[in-house]
Write an enzyme that holds these catalytic residues in place. Sequence first.
Site, PDB file in Angstrom:
ATOM      1  N   LYS B 203      -7.160   4.977   0.909  1.00 17.27           N
ATOM      2  CA  LYS B 203      -7.495   4.238   2.124  1.00 17.27           C
ATOM      3  C   LYS B 203      -6.603   4.740   3.250  1.00 17.27           C
ATOM      4  CE  LYS B 203      -6.152   0.509   4.197  1.00 17.27           C
ATOM      5  NZ  LYS B 203      -6.311   0.961   5.592  1.00 17.27           N
ATOM      6  N   VAL B 260       4.394  -4.743   4.687  1.00 21.26           N
ATOM      7  CA  VAL B 260       3.147  -4.519   3.950  1.00 21.26           C
ATOM      8  C   VAL B 260       3.442  -4.056   2.523  1.00 21.26           C
ATOM      9  CG1 VAL B 260       0.978  -3.224   3.897  1.00 21.26           C
ATOM     10  CG2 VAL B 260       1.875  -4.062   6.072  1.00 21.26           C
ATOM     11  N   GLU B 279       6.816   4.044  -0.049  1.00 21.00           N
ATOM     12  CA  GLU B 279       7.634   4.728   0.946  1.00 21.00           C
ATOM     13  C   GLU B 279       7.582   3.862   2.184  1.00 21.00           C
ATOM     14  OE1 GLU B 279       9.207   7.581   0.550  1.00 21.00           O
ATOM     15  OE2 GLU B 279       8.224   8.440  -1.211  1.00 21.00           O
ATOM     16  N   CYS B 313       9.115   7.507   9.712  1.00 24.48           N
ATOM     17  CA  CYS B 313       9.933   6.534   8.986  1.00 24.48           C
ATOM     18  C   CYS B 313      11.380   6.992   8.852  1.00 24.48           C
ATOM     19  CB  CYS B 313       9.338   6.246   7.620  1.00 24.48           C
ATOM     20  SG  CYS B 313       8.886   7.745   6.751  1.00 24.48           S
ATOM     21  N   GLU B 410      13.304  -1.535  12.494  1.00 27.95           N
ATOM     22  CA  GLU B 410      12.617  -0.258  12.669  1.00 27.95           C
ATOM     23  C   GLU B 410      11.671  -0.413  13.866  1.00 27.95           C
ATOM     24  OE1 GLU B 410       9.662   0.973   9.685  1.00 27.95           O
ATOM     25  OE2 GLU B 410      10.591   2.955   9.824  1.00 27.95           O
TER      26      GLU B 410
END
Lengths: 538, 512
Positions: B203, B260, B279, B313, B410
């Site tokens: 996805k 998430v 990750e 990230c 973040e």
Amino acid sequence: MAARRISCLLSRSLTARPASSALFHRGGKASLSRGISRYSTAAAVDDPIKSPVQVNYSQLLINGQFVDAVSGKTFTTLDPRTGDVIAHVAEGDSEDVDRAVSAARKAFDEGPWPKMAAYERSKILLKFADLLEKHNDEIAALETWDNGKPYEQAAQIEVPMFTRLFRYYAGWADKIHGLTVPADGAHHVQTLHEPIGVAGQIIPWNFPLLMFAWKVGPALACGNTIVLKTAEQTPLSALYAAKLLHEAGLPSGVLNVISGFGPTAGASLASHMEVDKLAFTGSTDTGKVVLQLAAKSNLKPVTLELGGKSPFIVCEDADVDKAVELAHFALFFNQGQCCCAGSRTYVHEKVYDEFLEKAKARALKRVVGDPFKGGIEQGPQVDSDQFEKILRYIRSGVESGATLETGGERLGTKGYYIQPTVFSNVKDDMLIAKDEIFGPVQSILKFDDLDEVIRRSNASRYGLAAGVFTQNIDTANTLTRALRVGSVWINCFDVFDAAIPFGGYKMSGHGREKGIYSLSNYLQVKAVVTPLKNPAWL
Amino acid sequence: LALPNAASVRNMATHPNGTSESFVKIPGIKFTKLFIDGEFVDSVSGKTFETINPSTEEVVARIAEGDKEDVDLAVKAARRAFDHGPWPRMSGLERGKILTKLADLLDEHTEELAALDTIDAGKLFATCKAIDVPHAANMLRYYAGAADKIRGDVLKMSRPLHGYTLREPIGVVGLIIPWNFPTIVFFMKVSPALAAGCTVIIKPAELTSLSALYYAHLAKLAGIPDGVLNVVTGYGETAGAAVSSHMDIDKVCFTGSTEVGRKILEAAAASNLKPVSLELGGKSPLLIFYDADVDIAARIALNGILFNKGEICVAASRVYVQEGIYDEFVKKLVEKAKAWVVGDPFNPKACQGPQVDKKLFEKILFYIEEGKRQGAALLSGGKRVGEKGYFLEPAIFTDVDEDMLIAKDEIFGPVLSVMKFKTVEEGIKRANDTRYGLAAGIVTNDLNVANTVSRSIRAGIIWINCYLAFDLDCPYGGYKMSGSGRDYGLEALDKYLQVKSVVTPIFNSPWL
């Protein structure tokens, strides 16, 4: 899997079919021996089929250029079907080896090859594999012409395997890992796996291309440069392949190919002070010379793949029909010119008589003839030396009291064809049970107990391979661990995948080729140690 | 990854003027439907959603919106392909050849694929063309070469037993990927999964579906059998949730935010306990020691935070500078930031395109305001560029404290917090004072400092005198709440393999 299917195909009989992997799945028994008469009537002695290829490369390949030998000398390479000259090939000697080593030295020390990103090396090897696929049939034809092996075997099995090996090594190039290793105190320790330098490689004539791949593939993947000496019987296919490798982008000087003789070119490579590593495949006698030369010169490390007298053990519970077929394949494949040939067929006394009768019948059905013809299982031996030597061993077998069940003679009057030969009642102390014959001569021996066959199998100066035929898991495991050999094939033989290591115990050699193990032949290990100040952990 | 060098780019208009077409021919959109069992299909519901070009805020295409029923169909196809199909039964060599073919197809379509990611994500076209797509092709080749090298061990048993391990493909794998590297992360997950012999439902992020669907098309051309690779476009709450809670999926790998990631792990736990690799986010420190070359350090710091608009990230979003060179460093950094060109991502002179969407754009602006409100000094940037599109000036904050939101969260945008430290020990302690542990950078010439700090920082990858030095053979992934499992390298294969031990008695063995 592929190789297993290939083995199946080979163990039946090659029939004239176009190369297609789909066909390997079938190869049903129905097609076994259709239209095949016994070898004595097979048309081995018809006029030879004209080779479908020309010889385009016959000079030495040094620093990316085809050049004549310094001496200007050439030697002839002969068609084993007739003994006629195929081509005059530049004869490399010590001066030529010097030139090749300097080119390889420069290519190693100055680059770009070892300094390139590994995936760039990988891409060149992949490109080479693509080119090989395109030229599959020409290369196979050269191989057959020079060596005498069946064209279908070369075109459908060996050249595709050659290509496959280069894809395999392409995949290794960017995955060669050192380690970080623990220290007892506050030290940071790493190992770097560095290319070893200039590799000298000396290959035999029985599988000229596959031996090229076993040696050149890992050496290039690891970032080395190479001087390769081919066998004087079969110089042609290596020159063609090396040319394609340059077309794929291999920089000049990285792979140098010297055609020539062992005592001259081979010896000067083995004793060269600027060669960092030597790899040799050939006879045990020559292997000894090579190792001595390395010891006397610069102590270069040596990998040796030498002779064998491999046992093929048929246990009482074996499926006899399958065992017969596989034992036949294990010995006769490639005219019996395999270092790992199953040349001592030990059969349990309970199945001995049945086995013998069927093994003899199978040998009688073996199709011998012009290797360019479809459906041929066996071509001529590679040259007159081998041919004469094999005939001498056959005479020795008869003289020492073994029963000659079938074969034993030259086939036809031209070329080096030998009848598939089977001896029974062979005893361990006969020469034919001790020496490597390297020809189509099967020796069948009887045993009655597992410990006995282990002892007798191991009573050899060789330790290359063994075949084990049994349905019993315990027998299989016991034999596997007890046999002092580098490869054990259980209910199969000659399965030679790229990832399966191959090499010898005892006087069959040092080191392993193929698989991850082959990389270590071409790598130096450098330990790097530095103290740690206030490490967070050890 | 080679990085755009800001210093070499002259100042251009810092707004998106002209048309992208003046730089490159924008391709038409060819694939907008779900890819299930080898066919492009509409979603069961017939619904679609918009994908928007963040440079223009215009709708680029309508994409089929996958939901639970579509995931079910995709899982069925993948299950069939795994349980009965040729893929896991092929040799590694054969799988590798098909993956190599796919790599060649990527190479043939590099420019078009790069443009799709630029349109969809606002990524620099030049970078996508020079780095993202070629890197993805090389990743396929890397794992193609690994497919025939997956090996177990023969074991040293303590009794007369013969033992060995088989490493088997884990089965049907669900992959959920983000929008910041639509191409690289797609292949970072798909290549090792396919090399291992797994079948896949992937996805993509709803913001960036275009290249993923194109890859499905190329995969079919390359000869990947039907059902082996299924692409279900759609939203996380619906399609993504259906993947993570599916009873017939054997493994889920996710790259995205920590929030998430937690939901996915919970869904996996509540359903069939499938193993999950994550990750997730980061707040990665870059420690610059007093012996560093300040100019080089400033360049590393700037690229470390601004590469891909800060939407990465591993962004070096906390820069710690040892006192002594702090002032000089800040001066150099601000100078370099001013030469950083924000603009149309198709313009080869641009260093930075628009943020990916309005939501993120507003979130970043919120953090910038929050930084100012909490007392940090905004030395440079921090404002919107132009009227249209989500373009932002890089923001550099100094006088930042660790308890400020901009130093803790973040942000995922071009916002840098610069802080000062005194000793090595203090630097280590502050660098580790975060819930994340993805990456860290060290700039120093002192061997002892480099080694000590490397081992002391609790993060999955440490870059010494470099940053963002990703490599195919070099595993990367997170400590702490930055996730679990590793991408890249041979380590990545582990996520897609089961280990089976096989043991049987042996008799009369001459050795044990």
